[in-house]
Design an enzyme around this catalytic site. Sequence first.
Site, short mmCIF file in Angstrom:
data_model
loop_
_atom_site.label_atom_id
_atom_site.label_comp_id
_atom_site.label_asym_id
_atom_site.label_seq_id
_atom_site.Cartn_x
_atom_site.Cartn_y
_atom_site.Cartn_z
N GLN A 44 -73.29 54.59 -11.44
CA GLN A 44 -72.56 54.94 -12.92
C GLN A 44 -73.22 54.37 -14.04
O GLN A 44 -73.60 54.71 -14.98
CB GLN A 44 -71.00 54.63 -12.74
CG GLN A 44 -70.37 55.54 -11.76
CD GLN A 44 -68.85 55.23 -11.55
OE1 GLN A 44 -68.38 53.94 -12.14
NE2 GLN A 44 -68.04 55.85 -10.86
N ASP A 48 -67.76 55.15 -1.16
CA ASP A 48 -66.54 55.77 -1.36
C ASP A 48 -65.85 56.08 -0.03
O ASP A 48 -64.41 56.38 0.02
CB ASP A 48 -66.68 57.15 -2.16
CG ASP A 48 -67.06 56.87 -3.46
OD1 ASP A 48 -66.71 55.86 -4.01
OD2 ASP A 48 -67.57 57.84 -4.39
C1 S3P Z 1 -70.39 57.42 -8.73
C2 S3P Z 1 -70.81 56.07 -8.18
C3 S3P Z 1 -70.14 55.03 -7.50
C4 S3P Z 1 -68.91 55.94 -6.68
C5 S3P Z 1 -68.10 56.76 -7.78
C6 S3P Z 1 -68.75 57.92 -8.24
C7 S3P Z 1 -71.27 58.21 -9.27
O1 S3P Z 1 -69.39 54.17 -8.29
O2 S3P Z 1 -68.08 54.89 -6.14
O3 S3P Z 1 -67.16 57.48 -6.94
O4 S3P Z 1 -70.73 59.52 -9.67
O5 S3P Z 1 -71.98 57.83 -10.12
P1 S3P Z 1 -70.17 52.77 -8.56
O6 S3P Z 1 -71.57 53.42 -9.88
O7 S3P Z 1 -69.27 51.85 -9.37
O8 S3P Z 1 -70.95 52.27 -7.49
#
Ligand code: S3P
Length: 436
Positions: free
Chosen positions: A173, A319
Site C-alpha cells: 500500500q 492477509d
Molecule cells: C494490500 C496490501 C497489504 C494487504 C492488504 C492489501 C494492497 O497491506 O494486507 O489487504 O492491496 O496493497 P500492507 O500494504 O499494509 O501490507
Amino acid sequence: MTTLPNDWIAAPGTPLFGTLDVPGDKSVSHRAIMLAALADGVSRIDGFLEGEDTRATAAILAGLGVRIEAPGAGVRIVHGVGVDGLQPPRAPLDCGNAGTGMRLLSGLLAAQRFDSVLTGDTSLSKRPMQRVIEPLALMGARIEADDGLPPLRINGGQPLRGIDYTLPVASAQVKSALLLAGLYADGETRISEPHPTRDYTERMLAAFGYPIAFGPGEAVMPGGHRLRATDVRVPADFSSAAFFIVAATLVPGSELRLRAVGLNPRRTGLLHVLRAMGADIVEENAAEQGGEPVADLIVRHAPLHGIEVPFEHVPDMIDEFPVLFAAAACADGATTIQGAAELRVKESDRIATMAAGLRTLGIEVAETPDGAQIRGDLLQGGAIDSHGDHRIAMAFAVAAQCADGEVRIGDVANVATSFPGFERLARAAGFGLCGA
Ligand code: S3P
C-alpha cells in the site's frame, strides 16, 4: 434492501464438495479502477470486486468527476479523465473500511491541484497513516492528520519531486501510494522494499502503457507520462479462496475445485505453508489472465501437522494469517508464527483477536509481539467476537467446521467489505453456517 446478519452461528456441516468461483481480487480491483480513471480513453473492467471497499473507491472517483458505468455485476466501464482531469470533490471522501483505498488515494490526491479530505469508518480511523504521510512529505506533499490517524487533510497544489526511498516495512500500500504520486513528480521515483510485496500497481501501470521498470523488491518510474485506457480482467481473489482451501483441507471427505484463482507469487505464501503442514492442493488449468497467473486449485482433505512458519513466506501471506490460525488450531502439534507484527495494525489486531477467540474455543495460544504459538486440539463451541474484522469472521467460520459444538461469531457484517456472498457460497459448499 437485504439486511446483513450481525452474527453467525457456525458448526460442522457436511464434507465440502463442488466447484466454486470466488469473487474478484480486492487489490487488483482498487488499482484497476484508479488507473482506468486516470487514463485517456474508456476502459472496461471485468471481475471487479463488488465489495464495500472497492465500491467506496469507485464512489470516491465518481465524486472526483469520473464517469463510471456498472452495466452488470462485476463490470465497470470507466470513462478516464486523464492524469490531469480529476475535479475537486464537494465533500470529504469516505474510504469506509478500506486501508488500501485510503493509502493509495492519499498518494494520488497529494498530487492534485485541489484540497481533499479522506475519512474512514471506526476501524480505518485507528490505522496508521504516518507510513504514507512521511514519504509523501519527502516528495513535497502536505498532508495533515492528528497522531498520524485518519481523517487525512490533503493540501493540494504542491509540486512533487521524485524520491529514492527504501520502505521501512514491507507494504504494497505504501509503495503504491508513492508510485501514484510519482506519476505527477518531477524526475524519477525509485522504491526499494525490505521484502518484495504484491506488485499489482507496477504491473498495472505497465498495462496502461506507463514506462515503469520493476523487479522483485524494486520499482523505478519517471513522472509526467500519460496512461492509455485498457481493458482489465480481474482474477479471483486468492485471499478469499484461502478460506475454502483451509476448510476443505480440514473437513474429512472434502474435495473442492476453486476456479481460476489468482496465483501471483507475492500472494501465495499460504500454499507453501499449508503444503508443508501436509495439505493436498493440486493446481490445474494454469493460464494467464490479465497479465496474472491463474489456475484451478483442487483441494482434498488431509490431516495437518504444526510447523514453524518460515519467515520468507510471511509477507506473501499477510492477509491469510487469520485462516492459518484456524488451520493451526486443528493441526496436530504446535505451529509457530514469527515476524508478523504487521498483523497488529490490520482491520483489527489480528494476533490478539485470533488468540482471544481460539482460547475461548479451548485452544492454547501463546502470543508474542510479532506472532504466536498455537497448539492444535479439539475445538469446543463458544461465542467469539470478530471485532468487525472480515477475515477474522471468515476464519472462525472455517475453524467452526471442526468444532465440537456451535460457535457464535459476533460482528460479521464487514465480511461484505471483501467477500460479499461468502455465507451463501460457504453453505452451498457444505459449511454449517447461518445468520443470527
Ligand atoms: C494490500 C496490501 C497489504 C494487504 C492488504 C492489501 C494492497 O497491506 O494486507 O489487504 O492491496 O496493497 P500492507 O500494504 O499494509 O501490507
